[in-house]
Motif scaffolding. Sequence first.
Motif, mmCIF file in Angstrom:
data_model
loop_
_atom_site.group_PDB
_atom_site.id
_atom_site.type_symbol
_atom_site.label_atom_id
_atom_site.label_comp_id
_atom_site.label_asym_id
_atom_site.label_seq_id
_atom_site.Cartn_x
_atom_site.Cartn_y
_atom_site.Cartn_z
ATOM 1 N N SER A 1 0.829 -1.209 0.000
ATOM 2 C CA SER A 1 0.000 0.000 0.000
ATOM 3 C C SER A 1 0.864 1.260 0.000
ATOM 4 O O SER A 1 0.548 2.234 -0.685
ATOM 5 N N LEU A 2 1.983 1.239 0.723
ATOM 6 C CA LEU A 2 2.838 2.437 0.778
ATOM 7 C C LEU A 2 3.395 2.799 -0.597
ATOM 8 O O LEU A 2 3.652 3.972 -0.898
ATOM 9 N N ILE A 3 3.589 1.771 -1.433
ATOM 10 C CA ILE A 3 4.097 2.004 -2.789
ATOM 11 C C ILE A 3 3.095 2.842 -3.595
ATOM 12 O O ILE A 3 3.486 3.619 -4.473
ATOM 13 N N THR B 1 6.454 5.965 -3.737
ATOM 14 C CA THR B 1 6.687 6.287 -5.154
ATOM 15 C C THR B 1 6.886 7.789 -5.334
ATOM 16 O O THR B 1 7.783 8.235 -6.056
ATOM 17 N N THR B 2 6.061 8.583 -4.639
ATOM 18 C CA THR B 2 6.168 10.043 -4.734
ATOM 19 C C THR B 2 7.529 10.523 -4.234
ATOM 20 O O THR B 2 8.177 11.362 -4.864
ATOM 21 N N GLY B 3 7.967 9.995 -3.090
ATOM 22 C CA GLY B 3 9.201 10.486 -2.469
ATOM 23 C C GLY B 3 10.457 9.924 -3.112
ATOM 24 O O GLY B 3 11.347 10.672 -3.523
ATOM 25 N N ALA C 1 6.952 9.062 -11.853
ATOM 26 C CA ALA C 1 7.100 7.611 -12.010
ATOM 27 C C ALA C 1 6.211 7.071 -13.120
ATOM 28 O O ALA C 1 5.112 7.572 -13.349
ATOM 29 N N ASP C 2 6.680 6.050 -13.776
ATOM 30 C CA ASP C 2 5.812 5.250 -14.632
ATOM 31 C C ASP C 2 5.342 4.097 -13.760
ATOM 32 O O ASP C 2 6.082 3.138 -13.524
ATOM 33 N N VAL C 3 4.126 4.216 -13.257
ATOM 34 C CA VAL C 3 3.642 3.240 -12.269
ATOM 35 C C VAL C 3 3.680 1.812 -12.809
ATOM 36 O O VAL C 3 3.810 0.849 -12.047
ATOM 37 N N ARG C 4 3.583 1.671 -14.139
ATOM 38 C CA ARG C 4 3.551 0.330 -14.746
ATOM 39 C C ARG C 4 4.850 -0.428 -14.480
ATOM 40 O O ARG C 4 4.856 -1.647 -14.419
ATOM 41 N N ASP D 1 7.573 1.267 -12.317
ATOM 42 C CA ASP D 1 8.245 1.752 -11.107
ATOM 43 C C ASP D 1 7.719 1.119 -9.816
ATOM 44 O O ASP D 1 8.474 0.968 -8.855
ATOM 45 N N PHE D 2 6.428 0.758 -9.750
ATOM 46 C CA PHE D 2 5.933 0.126 -8.514
ATOM 47 C C PHE D 2 6.756 -1.138 -8.232
ATOM 48 O O PHE D 2 7.218 -1.371 -7.112
ATOM 49 N N ASN D 3 6.937 -1.950 -9.256
ATOM 50 C CA ASN D 3 7.689 -3.198 -9.045
ATOM 51 C C ASN D 3 9.186 -2.938 -8.922
ATOM 52 O O ASN D 3 9.880 -3.676 -8.233
#
Length: 361
Positions: free
Chosen positions: A159-161, A166-168, A309-312, A314-316
Amino acid sequence: MRAALLHNIGDETVEIVDDIEIGTLGPTDVRVEIKSTGVCHSDLHGMKGDLPQGAPFVPGHEGAGVVAEVGEAVTQVAVGDHVVVAWSPPCGKCTQCVDLKSPHLCIMIQFAIAGVPKFTRGDEQIFGFAGTGTWAEQLVLPQEACIKIDDDVPFEIASLIGCGVTTGVGAAINTAKVTPGSTCVVFGCGGVGISVIQGCRVAGAATIVAVDLNDDKLKTALSFGATHSCKPDELDGLKGELTGGAMGFDYAFEAIGLPQTVRAAYNAVRRGGTATIVGAGNMMTTVEFNMFELFFDEKTIKGSYYGSADVRSDFNRLLRLWKAGKLDLEGMITARIGLEGANDAIQHMIKGETIRTVIEL
Ligand code: APR
Ligand code: ZN
Ligand code: ZN
């Protein structure tokens, strides 16, 4: 189902209700059972009306859960997948996404979902914060907003991601592109600021100064990679000691959302340095710069939206850094609560006492 509900913009508390219903599932939509969701300062900005947001609404935009149902045309996730919610996912087709290669600046999906109520309660239409609304047991989202992650990642970490990390971290590694050996100063040590500090550390910064009003935060920041920490009024002295005759830092980050700390971030960087603005503010608050300093000092002021970020991917990518022991995400969780604790969590955040409170559903 249960959810937290803010009745009016400007209300200081949410009501926990158990009679909210989710919207209908379109062909490319996904129903997610939310398992964990963070309390981010942007939720409070939404409640106060600093950020444009329809009301009544369900707060929350930093969440993770399990896919419970998919529309007939969904291809990107399947029932049972563990996902992180992306509150501003790219459409993959527009000018920002394709020609400009800035998928984090794509507004196609965010603007579409933010303007449409997500839930109902009797006859009442209810919005979800930033088009999501994760302080709810279930949520219907477009498939692009559901980013699949490995099943072994705890939901609270995942959830923090979805926002703060991701923002920071993204502000440091994607927006500012902090270089190894550089000097950095970070204003604000909440979930976002601590993530910026970790991003600077991962990028190889030699000096990372954490600035906050709260003494406990200053101590905590050191355990996340800050090399020094101080109150705002002590920064000038430290700048003198650390940056060769008060020259200034290579990079400054503002992770609070106040005009005085934006101005302080600009002041803290050297000529030619970069001040990255991560904190969110409203449309009426302004910051002043004089005409001479703008050209003479050749500083860069950069906004950073969702960590550029490109969430697609960067999350991983961030989760790989966590798995490799290079990001401390467990340590960022100050408290774990149920939905009924949401109002207390908001108060603790206002007092600057938390890095992140995580609501478990
Ligand atoms: N000077 C220094 N530190 C301050 C000041 C100030 N004037 N005012 C507040 N702080 C500190 C608080 O003590 C707290 O540690 O800033 C921190 C803010 O942390 P949180 O409230 O947890 O906020 P966070 O979720 O990290 O978000 C920070 O980033 O994405 C944006 O909308 C978000 O604007 C918000 C910012
Ligand atoms: Zn797009
Ligand atoms: Zn957030």
